[in-house]
Motif scaffolding. Structure first.
Motif, PDB file in Angstrom:
ATOM      1  N   SER A 124       0.841  -1.188   0.000  1.00  0.00           N
ATOM      2  CA  SER A 124       0.000   0.000   0.000  1.00  0.00           C
ATOM      3  C   SER A 124       0.870   1.230   0.000  1.00  0.00           C
ATOM      4  O   SER A 124       1.989   1.233   0.481  1.00  0.00           O
ATOM      5  CB  SER A 124      -0.914   0.008   1.232  1.00  0.00           C
ATOM      6  OG  SER A 124      -0.143   0.017   2.410  1.00  0.00           O
ATOM      7  N   ALA A 125       0.329   2.325  -0.512  1.00  0.00           N
ATOM      8  CA  ALA A 125       1.094   3.554  -0.609  1.00  0.00           C
ATOM      9  C   ALA A 125       0.173   4.738  -0.556  1.00  0.00           C
ATOM     10  O   ALA A 125      -0.942   4.696  -1.056  1.00  0.00           O
ATOM     11  CB  ALA A 125       1.892   3.576  -1.909  1.00  0.00           C
ATOM     12  N   PRO A 126       0.582   5.832   0.088  1.00  0.00           N
ATOM     13  CA  PRO A 126      -0.214   7.034   0.100  1.00  0.00           C
ATOM     14  C   PRO A 126      -0.312   7.612  -1.298  1.00  0.00           C
ATOM     15  O   PRO A 126       0.666   7.706  -2.019  1.00  0.00           O
ATOM     16  CB  PRO A 126       0.559   7.968   1.040  1.00  0.00           C
ATOM     17  CG  PRO A 126       1.953   7.456   1.022  1.00  0.00           C
ATOM     18  CD  PRO A 126       1.859   5.988   0.800  1.00  0.00           C
ATOM     19  N   GLY A 127      -1.509   7.981  -1.742  1.00  0.00           N
ATOM     20  CA  GLY A 127      -1.697   8.499  -3.085  1.00  0.00           C
ATOM     21  C   GLY A 127      -1.183   9.916  -3.234  1.00  0.00           C
ATOM     22  O   GLY A 127      -1.295  10.735  -2.327  1.00  0.00           O
ATOM     23  N   LEU A 128      -0.645  10.217  -4.411  1.00  0.00           N
ATOM     24  CA  LEU A 128      -0.166  11.564  -4.684  1.00  0.00           C
ATOM     25  C   LEU A 128      -1.087  12.294  -5.654  1.00  0.00           C
ATOM     26  O   LEU A 128      -1.061  13.496  -5.753  1.00  0.00           O
ATOM     27  CB  LEU A 128       1.258  11.503  -5.265  1.00  0.00           C
ATOM     28  CG  LEU A 128       2.323  10.978  -4.317  1.00  0.00           C
ATOM     29  CD1 LEU A 128       3.664  10.963  -5.019  1.00  0.00           C
ATOM     30  CD2 LEU A 128       2.414  11.769  -3.050  1.00  0.00           C
ATOM     31  N   GLY A 129      -1.915  11.547  -6.407  1.00  0.00           N
ATOM     32  CA  GLY A 129      -2.936  12.140  -7.251  1.00  0.00           C
ATOM     33  C   GLY A 129      -2.439  13.234  -8.161  1.00  0.00           C
ATOM     34  O   GLY A 129      -1.679  13.013  -9.086  1.00  0.00           O
ATOM     35  N   GLY A 130      -2.896  14.454  -7.860  1.00  0.00           N
ATOM     36  CA  GLY A 130      -2.602  15.614  -8.683  1.00  0.00           C
ATOM     37  C   GLY A 130      -1.141  15.835  -8.990  1.00  0.00           C
ATOM     38  O   GLY A 130      -0.775  16.025 -10.153  1.00  0.00           O
ATOM     39  N   PRO A 131      -0.259  15.839  -7.979  1.00  0.00           N
ATOM     40  CA  PRO A 131       1.165  16.054  -8.265  1.00  0.00           C
ATOM     41  C   PRO A 131       1.744  15.073  -9.270  1.00  0.00           C
ATOM     42  O   PRO A 131       2.546  15.448 -10.114  1.00  0.00           O
ATOM     43  CB  PRO A 131       1.819  15.895  -6.879  1.00  0.00           C
ATOM     44  CG  PRO A 131       0.754  16.257  -5.905  1.00  0.00           C
ATOM     45  CD  PRO A 131      -0.525  15.775  -6.528  1.00  0.00           C
ATOM     46  N   LEU A 132       1.318  13.798  -9.205  1.00  0.00           N
ATOM     47  CA  LEU A 132       1.844  12.816 -10.162  1.00  0.00           C
ATOM     48  C   LEU A 132       1.329  13.088 -11.566  1.00  0.00           C
ATOM     49  O   LEU A 132       2.041  12.902 -12.549  1.00  0.00           O
ATOM     50  CB  LEU A 132       1.458  11.400  -9.729  1.00  0.00           C
ATOM     51  CG  LEU A 132       2.450  10.654  -8.838  1.00  0.00           C
ATOM     52  CD1 LEU A 132       2.039   9.204  -8.692  1.00  0.00           C
ATOM     53  CD2 LEU A 132       3.856  10.733  -9.398  1.00  0.00           C
ATOM     54  N   ASP A 133       0.077  13.522 -11.666  1.00  0.00           N
ATOM     55  CA  ASP A 133      -0.470  13.865 -12.983  1.00  0.00           C
ATOM     56  C   ASP A 133       0.296  15.044 -13.578  1.00  0.00           C
ATOM     57  O   ASP A 133       0.628  15.058 -14.767  1.00  0.00           O
ATOM     58  CB  ASP A 133      -1.957  14.204 -12.877  1.00  0.00           C
ATOM     59  CG  ASP A 133      -2.802  12.998 -12.486  1.00  0.00           C
ATOM     60  OD1 ASP A 133      -2.330  11.869 -12.708  1.00  0.00           O
ATOM     61  OD2 ASP A 133      -3.900  13.190 -11.957  1.00  0.00           O
ATOM     62  N   GLU A 134       0.577  16.059 -12.747  1.00  0.00           N
ATOM     63  CA  GLU A 134       1.345  17.219 -13.207  1.00  0.00           C
ATOM     64  C   GLU A 134       2.749  16.798 -13.604  1.00  0.00           C
ATOM     65  O   GLU A 134       3.295  17.260 -14.607  1.00  0.00           O
ATOM     66  CB  GLU A 134       1.400  18.289 -12.125  1.00  0.00           C
ATOM     67  CG  GLU A 134       2.185  19.535 -12.541  1.00  0.00           C
ATOM     68  CD  GLU A 134       2.404  20.509 -11.392  1.00  0.00           C
ATOM     69  OE1 GLU A 134       3.025  21.555 -11.639  1.00  0.00           O
ATOM     70  OE2 GLU A 134       1.980  20.209 -10.264  1.00  0.00           O
TER      71      GLU A 134
END
Length: 322
Positions: free
Chosen positions: A2-12
């Motif tokens: 499991s890992a904490p999601g980064l969402g937006g930053p990874l998309d950028e």
């Protein structure tokens, strides 16, 4: 895992990295792996050493990255008569103010391109040690901070070539990774003749990202998750270089840190917010090999550090998924 999601930053990160990658590839044809590793080192807050024979695009790659990012860029042409103060700067006496004032050297930039670094003396090469490790410069007892992001991209010719000095071990250890450009494929070389024949594509390359954007991406990479088992695996890989009889100098603890940082960036560029063993395996040779010194027996058997690292990666047990 499991890992904490980064969402937006990874998309950028993916979008910006793609723009930079495409911009560089518009100048350097057929070297996608080298461009990706360059971006990996940039996002890992590291420094890159590009080593190969003259004329294969080492300096062009460094310049293309510098042009693709809208930030201060300085180029240093290393020569035998270059002095350390020519890199870091010097305190000069101001007659009007009747005091010494600091005149910054070319190292005060976000991206520093060091061309043919091993043509300068080891003393001059060592002027970069503090800059690369601590992102600061000390002149006459006064310390000056370097602006982030800060990256040194140095090119060097093979040590067998005339007029070169070997890089000190401490200098090599501060480079996160080393790559060799290699000769282009015939198709890519033919395209180069068409594209580069009349003008340099660097002249048309426009910035596609800012230093602020790059710094945000670096912060996003810092948040990529590295599981305890993966960290242990990184340590096992580095420890193996210290225990094999084929090497008289293994990788340092700094190498472990650089390997994990680069693995974070490699994972992020692959669209993941966690590191897997494949990230470490893909980066083991470029991150570790240039720091190692082969034993006399390995040299006699024409065993290069790159080959030793490949064998160690095969032998070191891979952690189980959890």
């Amino acid at each position: 895992m499991s890992a904490p999601g980064l969402g937006g930053p990874l998309d950028e990160l993916a979008d910006t990295a793609r723009r930079i990658h495409d911009a560089i590839e518009s100048v350097i044809e057929g070297k996608s792996a080298a461009v990706r590793l360059t971006l990996t080192v940039l996002l890992a807050e590291g420094h890159l050493l590009i080593e190969d024979v003259p004329g294969v695009g080492k300096t062009m790659l460094a310049k293309a990255l510098a042009r693709a990012i809208d930030c201060p860029v300085r180029r240093i042409q290393f020569t035998p008569d270059l002095l350390p103060s020519d890199i870091t700067g010097v305190s000069a006496y101001n007659q009007q103010l009747r005091e010494f004032e600091f005149k910054p050297g070319p190292v005060f930039a976000n991206i520093v391109v060091g061309d043919e670094i091993n043509r300068a003396s080891p003393k001059t090469q060592s002027a970069l040690l503090e800059c690369m490790e601590e992102h600061q410069v000390t002149v006459d007892g006064v310390t000056y901070e370097l602006e982030a992001p800060f990256m040194v991209i140095a090119t060097q010719n093979p040590i067998e070539m005339e007029g070169t000095y070997p890089l000190p071990e401490a200098q090599r250890d501060r480079f996160t990774a080393r790559i060799a450009m290699g000769y282009p494929e015939p198709a890519a070389e033919l395209e180069m003749l068409d594209v580069h024949g009349s003008s340099s594509p660097l002249d048309k390359l426009q910035p596609v990202a800012t230093s602020a954007e790059v710094y945000r991406l670096i912060e996003a990479v810092r948040g990529v998750y590295v599981a305890p088992g993966i960290r242990r695996y990184a340590i096992d890989l580095v420890t193996a270089t210290r225990q094999t009889p084929e090497l008289r100098l293994g990788a340092s603890p700094r190498a472990t840190l650089h390997l994990v940082r680069a693995a974070r960036a490699h994972a992020a560029l692959s669209g993941r917010d966690y590191v897997i063993p494949d990230d470490l395996q893909d980066l083991a040779v470029p991150v570790l090999a240039h720091r190692l010194l082969p034993s006399s027996e390995a040299q006699a058997g024409r065993r290069h550090p790159e080959q030793v690292v490949v064998d160690l990666v095969r032998r070191v047990p891979v952690p189980e998924r959890s």
